[in-house]
Design a protein around this motif. Structure first.
Motif, PDB file in Angstrom:
ATOM      1  N   ARG A 166      12.073   0.047  -1.665  1.00  0.00           N
ATOM      2  CA  ARG A 166      11.715  -0.369  -3.017  1.00  0.00           C
ATOM      3  C   ARG A 166      11.241   0.798  -3.874  1.00  0.00           C
ATOM      4  O   ARG A 166      11.568   0.883  -5.067  1.00  0.00           O
ATOM      5  CB  ARG A 166      10.623  -1.437  -2.945  1.00  0.00           C
ATOM      6  CG  ARG A 166      11.073  -2.757  -2.341  1.00  0.00           C
ATOM      7  CD  ARG A 166      10.117  -3.872  -2.696  1.00  0.00           C
ATOM      8  NE  ARG A 166       8.762  -3.581  -2.264  1.00  0.00           N
ATOM      9  CZ  ARG A 166       8.080  -4.307  -1.401  1.00  0.00           C
ATOM     10  NH1 ARG A 166       8.654  -5.381  -0.849  1.00  0.00           N
ATOM     11  NH2 ARG A 166       6.847  -3.997  -1.057  1.00  0.00           N
ATOM     12  N   ALA A 167      10.440   1.703  -3.284  1.00  0.00           N
ATOM     13  CA  ALA A 167       9.869   2.799  -4.066  1.00  0.00           C
ATOM     14  C   ALA A 167      10.821   3.982  -4.197  1.00  0.00           C
ATOM     15  O   ALA A 167      10.911   4.599  -5.261  1.00  0.00           O
ATOM     16  CB  ALA A 167       8.555   3.258  -3.431  1.00  0.00           C
ATOM     17  N   LEU A 168      11.549   4.312  -3.115  1.00  0.00           N
ATOM     18  CA  LEU A 168      12.447   5.473  -3.110  1.00  0.00           C
ATOM     19  C   LEU A 168      13.812   5.036  -2.595  1.00  0.00           C
ATOM     20  O   LEU A 168      14.159   5.259  -1.434  1.00  0.00           O
ATOM     21  CB  LEU A 168      11.883   6.591  -2.233  1.00  0.00           C
ATOM     22  CG  LEU A 168      10.492   7.123  -2.583  1.00  0.00           C
ATOM     23  CD1 LEU A 168      10.018   8.104  -1.534  1.00  0.00           C
ATOM     24  CD2 LEU A 168      10.480   7.767  -3.954  1.00  0.00           C
ATOM     25  N   PRO A 169      14.612   4.400  -3.450  1.00  0.00           N
ATOM     26  CA  PRO A 169      15.914   3.916  -2.965  1.00  0.00           C
ATOM     27  C   PRO A 169      16.858   5.037  -2.540  1.00  0.00           C
ATOM     28  O   PRO A 169      17.774   4.806  -1.745  1.00  0.00           O
ATOM     29  CB  PRO A 169      16.463   3.131  -4.165  1.00  0.00           C
ATOM     30  CG  PRO A 169      15.731   3.679  -5.358  1.00  0.00           C
ATOM     31  CD  PRO A 169      14.374   4.078  -4.869  1.00  0.00           C
ATOM     32  N   VAL A 198       0.840  -1.208   0.000  1.00  0.00           N
ATOM     33  CA  VAL A 198       0.000   0.000   0.000  1.00  0.00           C
ATOM     34  C   VAL A 198       0.867   1.247   0.000  1.00  0.00           C
ATOM     35  O   VAL A 198       0.654   2.178  -0.793  1.00  0.00           O
ATOM     36  CB  VAL A 198      -0.945  -0.017   1.218  1.00  0.00           C
ATOM     37  CG1 VAL A 198      -1.678   1.309   1.343  1.00  0.00           C
ATOM     38  CG2 VAL A 198      -1.936  -1.158   1.098  1.00  0.00           C
ATOM     39  N   LEU A 199       1.859   1.295   0.870  1.00  0.00           N
ATOM     40  CA  LEU A 199       2.729   2.468   0.936  1.00  0.00           C
ATOM     41  C   LEU A 199       3.595   2.577  -0.307  1.00  0.00           C
ATOM     42  O   LEU A 199       3.828   3.687  -0.823  1.00  0.00           O
ATOM     43  CB  LEU A 199       3.607   2.394   2.191  1.00  0.00           C
ATOM     44  CG  LEU A 199       4.578   3.551   2.409  1.00  0.00           C
ATOM     45  CD1 LEU A 199       3.830   4.878   2.502  1.00  0.00           C
ATOM     46  CD2 LEU A 199       5.411   3.331   3.654  1.00  0.00           C
ATOM     47  N   GLU A 200       4.082   1.464  -0.815  1.00  0.00           N
ATOM     48  CA  GLU A 200       4.922   1.500  -2.015  1.00  0.00           C
ATOM     49  C   GLU A 200       4.158   2.057  -3.205  1.00  0.00           C
ATOM     50  O   GLU A 200       4.690   2.857  -3.985  1.00  0.00           O
ATOM     51  CB  GLU A 200       5.428   0.098  -2.316  1.00  0.00           C
ATOM     52  CG  GLU A 200       6.327   0.040  -3.553  1.00  0.00           C
ATOM     53  CD  GLU A 200       6.769  -1.368  -3.887  1.00  0.00           C
ATOM     54  OE1 GLU A 200       7.504  -1.531  -4.878  1.00  0.00           O
ATOM     55  OE2 GLU A 200       6.366  -2.312  -3.162  1.00  0.00           O
ATOM     56  N   THR A 201       2.901   1.648  -3.375  1.00  0.00           N
ATOM     57  CA  THR A 201       2.092   2.154  -4.490  1.00  0.00           C
ATOM     58  C   THR A 201       1.922   3.666  -4.400  1.00  0.00           C
ATOM     59  O   THR A 201       2.021   4.383  -5.410  1.00  0.00           O
ATOM     60  CB  THR A 201       0.724   1.457  -4.486  1.00  0.00           C
ATOM     61  OG1 THR A 201       0.920   0.039  -4.579  1.00  0.00           O
ATOM     62  CG2 THR A 201      -0.125   1.931  -5.652  1.00  0.00           C
ATOM     63  N   TRP A 202       1.671   4.175  -3.180  1.00  0.00           N
ATOM     64  CA  TRP A 202       1.497   5.622  -3.036  1.00  0.00           C
ATOM     65  C   TRP A 202       2.792   6.362  -3.329  1.00  0.00           C
ATOM     66  O   TRP A 202       2.786   7.415  -3.987  1.00  0.00           O
ATOM     67  CB  TRP A 202       1.023   5.930  -1.617  1.00  0.00           C
ATOM     68  CG  TRP A 202       0.562   7.344  -1.433  1.00  0.00           C
ATOM     69  CD1 TRP A 202      -0.705   7.816  -1.554  1.00  0.00           C
ATOM     70  CD2 TRP A 202       1.381   8.488  -1.123  1.00  0.00           C
ATOM     71  NE1 TRP A 202      -0.745   9.166  -1.326  1.00  0.00           N
ATOM     72  CE2 TRP A 202       0.522   9.605  -1.066  1.00  0.00           C
ATOM     73  CE3 TRP A 202       2.729   8.664  -0.899  1.00  0.00           C
ATOM     74  CZ2 TRP A 202       0.984  10.880  -0.783  1.00  0.00           C
ATOM     75  CZ3 TRP A 202       3.198   9.941  -0.611  1.00  0.00           C
ATOM     76  CH2 TRP A 202       2.334  11.025  -0.560  1.00  0.00           C
TER      77      TRP A 202
END
Length: 497
Positions: free
Chosen positions: A214-217, A186-190
């Motif tokens: 994963r989303a913001l390396p 959920v957080l990664e998608t946002w």
């Protein structure tokens, strides 16, 4: 006084005791059709509306408004007639002016249902709690923006069943979004759909940390310092409890508290009067005490006899205390399970857990200690300058009797100094962990292992000024809204800040 009604033509103002009634009508000018947009001024008829406005002098203001029903001149328009509206002042189907609705919305947004209804009654705009909740749900959602420093935390919509994730601007405390669920996906998608976040403040959640990686390396993760200290407090309490068999046997004299000092002073006053020949009844009158209290103090020749020593409540293990003392004196490493089997043969009917707590609390060696493990942990976790002299002396005696406690106190105070963000704290943390590894404190070893697993976020927490405190505050406000809404607070409502 009625500047907010400048879009209308005010014909009369009447004083009706508990309210002020304003008689007004709309201006004679063309109005566009709400369907086709063709302006028209052709009047089909008139209708009246009664709306409430902001109070004046503590009295309600009611506007009796005459509006026109106009005819649309466009051929083929599905709306042949329509009632004109006053943009910025009146909305369709509304019974309040826009400015009154805005003021009520601001009050109810802060206080929600019942409290908002009570305050609105004081402000001469009485609404029920159900109406207040409906107004709250009609408030517009704030525009979504992506902050530079993002705060992330979770909260329970229904404890142990449904959870949500709240996102705020960690610099201003503004609520950004509320996400259903608290999983990493959920957080990664946002985060992938909202670029621009540079720093993320979070607690020790591994799911949030993985989603951010994963989303913001390239984003900097900052662990919350309050959670770091809270986890250390839990491990400190566990260490104190594990060594209670050592420090609980010392049992130093119980420090005199405020109540004991008052008792000693009262005993001195009563005996001074008695030595001067003053009677018991006169002592009670002079000291403003009951006669029975004066008699009780007069019977005791020393103030120490009035002192009540703390004692344990009796348990099923008490009859076998002598056997436990002899066995533990002969073999200090004897297992608790072996002792359980031995006293079981002697007639013990309790559980193994009761025996374990009995030995851990130090009751097998002596009477009740003057301090509990929880209070001793609090003394260890309190800044030395904020301790009273009696607490400082008690802590000194207990740490002297148990070397592990003295070493625990040193490590706790060293880590507390790192919680003030400063450059170089990351290197000091490495030295702290290295020193801790050599100490016989297994619970703190587990704490150090947890720090190493999230070392990057911990280093940022000890060197950067950002924290998750504002997120916790918004989280508390959100829970208050949910409680006052009694389960009717959806995600759209929780977004309102």
């Amino acid at each position: 006084m009625f500047g907010g009604l400048s879009a209308l033509i005010i014909e009369d103002v009447r004083d009706e005791y508990d309210l002020i009634r304003v008689m007004a009508r709309t201006r004679d000018k063309p109005v566009p059709c709400p369907v086709c947009g063709v302006p028209t001024g052709r009047v089909h008829g008139y209708c009246s509306r009664t709306v409430a406005d902001v109070p004046v002098d503590g009295r309600r203001v009611v506007v009796s408004l005459q509006v026109r029903r106009l005819v649309c001149p466009a051929w083929g328009c599905p709306r042949q007639t329509f009632r004109e509206q006053v943009p910025g002042l009146l909305e369709r189907y509304q019974r309040r002016t826009s400015r009154l609705a805005g003021q009520l919305g601001a009050v109810i947004k802060e206080l929600a249902g019942r409290a908002g209804a009570r305050l609105s009654a004081v402000l001469a705009v009485a609404v029920s709690r159900s109406t207040a909740l409906r107004l709250l749900m009609r408030l517009p959602l704030p525009p979504l923006r992506v902050p530079r420093v993002l705060g992330v935390d979770d909260f329970a919509l229904k404890r142990r069943h449904r959870y949500a994730t709240i996102l705020i601007d960690a610099e201003t405390g503004e609520r950004i979004d509320v996400l259903p669920g608290r999983s990493a996906d959920v957080l990664e998608t946002w985060l992938r759909s909202h670029c621009g976040v540079e720093i993320v403040c979070r607690d020790g959640s591994g799911a949030y940390g993985e989603a951010i990686r994963r989303a913001l390396p390239d984003a900097v993760q900052v662990s919350d310092r309050w959670h770091l200290w809270a986890n250390l407090c839990d491990k400190t309490l566990a260490e104190v409890r594990s060594h209670s068999a050592c420090w609980a046997t010392v049992n130093p004299p119980r420090p005199a508290g405020v109540r004991e000092q008052t008792t000693r002073e009262r005993w001195r006053q009563i005996h001074d009067l008695l030595n001067k020949g003053v009677g018991l009844l006169e002592c009670a009158r002079r000291l403003n005490l009951s006669l029975n209290t004066v008699k009780r103090y007069a019977r005791n020749r020393e103030p120490d006899t009035l002192r009540r020593a703390p004692r344990y409540r009796p348990t099923l293990v008490d009859p076998y205390r002598d056997h436990l003392r002899e066995r533990r004196a002969a073999d200090p490493a004897v297992a608790v399970l072996q002792l359980f089997r031995e006293i079981k043969e002697l007639g013990y009917t309790g559980s193994l857990n009761l025996l374990y707590r009995y030995i851990t609390q130090g009751r097998a060696e002596g009477e009740r200690p003057v301090i509990t493990p929880r209070r001793l942990a609090r003394l260890l976790l309190t800044h030395p300058d904020r301790l009273r002299d009696s607490d400082t002396q008690l802590l000194q005696e207990l740490t002297t009797a148990c070397p592990e406690l003295a070493e625990l106190a040193r490590h706790v105070r060293s880590f507390a100094e790192l919680l003030t963000p400063a450059e170089g704290n990351d290197a000091k943390l490495t030295a702290w962990i290295t020193t801790l590894r050599a100490a016989d404190l297994p619970h703190l070893h587990g704490y150090a292992n947890g720090l190493e697993l999230d070392r990057g976020a911990v280093n940022a927490a000890l060197t950067l000024p950002h924290h998750n405190g504002r997120t916790e505050g918004v989280n508390t406000l959100t829970k208050r809204i949910m409680r006052q809404m009694h389960g009717r607070a959806g995600f759209d409502l929780l977004l309102i800040d």
